[in-house]
Design a protein around this motif. Sequence first.
Motif, PDB file in Angstrom:
ATOM      1  N   PHE A 202       0.841  -1.204   0.000  1.00 43.35           N
ATOM      2  CA  PHE A 202       0.000   0.000   0.000  1.00 43.35           C
ATOM      3  C   PHE A 202       0.876   1.255   0.000  1.00 43.35           C
ATOM      4  N   GLU A 203       1.863   1.291   0.882  1.00 46.47           N
ATOM      5  CA  GLU A 203       2.756   2.447   0.966  1.00 46.47           C
ATOM      6  C   GLU A 203       3.540   2.629  -0.332  1.00 46.47           C
ATOM      7  N   ASP A 204       3.882   1.536  -0.967  1.00 45.30           N
ATOM      8  CA  ASP A 204       4.613   1.592  -2.228  1.00 45.30           C
ATOM      9  C   ASP A 204       3.790   2.306  -3.296  1.00 45.30           C
ATOM     10  N   ALA A 205       2.512   1.975  -3.369  1.00 42.04           N
ATOM     11  CA  ALA A 205       1.634   2.638  -4.336  1.00 42.04           C
ATOM     12  C   ALA A 205       1.475   4.117  -4.007  1.00 42.04           C
ATOM     13  N   MET A 206       1.388   4.429  -2.718  1.00 47.97           N
ATOM     14  CA  MET A 206       1.234   5.827  -2.318  1.00 47.97           C
ATOM     15  C   MET A 206       2.480   6.650  -2.647  1.00 47.97           C
ATOM     16  N   SER A 207       3.642   6.011  -2.591  1.00 42.01           N
ATOM     17  CA  SER A 207       4.878   6.751  -2.873  1.00 42.01           C
ATOM     18  C   SER A 207       4.924   7.218  -4.321  1.00 42.01           C
ATOM     19  N   LEU A 208       4.292   6.474  -5.226  1.00 37.06           N
ATOM     20  CA  LEU A 208       4.207   6.935  -6.613  1.00 37.06           C
ATOM     21  C   LEU A 208       3.411   8.233  -6.689  1.00 37.06           C
ATOM     22  N   LEU A 209       2.325   8.305  -5.939  1.00 37.11           N
ATOM     23  CA  LEU A 209       1.473   9.493  -5.976  1.00 37.11           C
ATOM     24  C   LEU A 209       2.205  10.734  -5.467  1.00 37.11           C
ATOM     25  N   ASN A 210       3.215  10.531  -4.637  1.00 42.47           N
ATOM     26  CA  ASN A 210       3.974  11.651  -4.076  1.00 42.47           C
ATOM     27  C   ASN A 210       5.223  11.989  -4.885  1.00 42.47           C
ATOM     28  N   THR A 211       5.416  11.294  -6.000  1.00 43.54           N
ATOM     29  CA  THR A 211       6.587  11.530  -6.840  1.00 43.54           C
ATOM     30  C   THR A 211       6.371  12.755  -7.729  1.00 43.54           C
TER      31      THR A 211
END
Length: 261
Positions: A202-211
């Motif tokens: 889940f956190e991995d997917a969220m990190s894309l959104l913050n890129t």
Amino acid sequence: MNYFLNQSIELANQRNYLDQLFGIYPMSPDNIREIDNVKWNIFEQAFSNNHQEKIIESLLDFDLFPIKDSYIAYLRRDKSAIKRNPSTIARLCGRLKEMGLNKIYENLSQPKETNRQIGPLFKRWVNSEVLGIKPVDLETFKTSSNNAILNASDVSMQKFANECLGYTRLKGLDFVARFNGKIIIGEAKFLSDFGGHQNAQFEDAMSLLNTHLNSKVIKIAILDGVCYIQGKNKMFEMLKNKYQNYNILSALLLRDFLYQV
């Protein structure tokens, strides 16, 4: 709240969500692994001759080891340790002899865990043209301005995003498309439970959104599973609060999202 995130939550909680999701992620726990006959014959001969080092060496050539033991991973990574640790090898071989050939074969052919099947399923679904467009190779994608979906490996998608979109993460992508002149990139996750590895996904997917990317690039997290279960669980709380205005959606709504960007 983002419209598609809200729709995803409603879909998961009010309709036959899992029944629909099976069309994207068709788990097949009963598909046994095929056993390579050549590898099996090498093992069987070593087993019948009680050649203990060869027994372990030959079994390490299979995807699965037929017994659970904390030392197996070490032996996989350093096969020279087989010769240096005769007591460990004898102990393992004793357990194998106790099991017998039939049980060893059965354990070697155990099906893959469902969470290990998930990765390729999303791309297979996309490549089935269910989104209304036949995915194209990288060269076609780069030389056209039409609506398109990229058919490429995670690594190839990452390289394209590195070179053309300002993407700097050292991680592959699950989805790259162009609709209405805008590039969409995304990661797809099926979150089967709470905690541990699933929270990390889940956190991995969220990190894309913050890129940070070029302004014309739309970032999306294509999430499915327990994250949409309403309650006090960490995933839902983060969706409802921290990420409520981000492009997060179920794969079941991906087609609608693409055509409205």
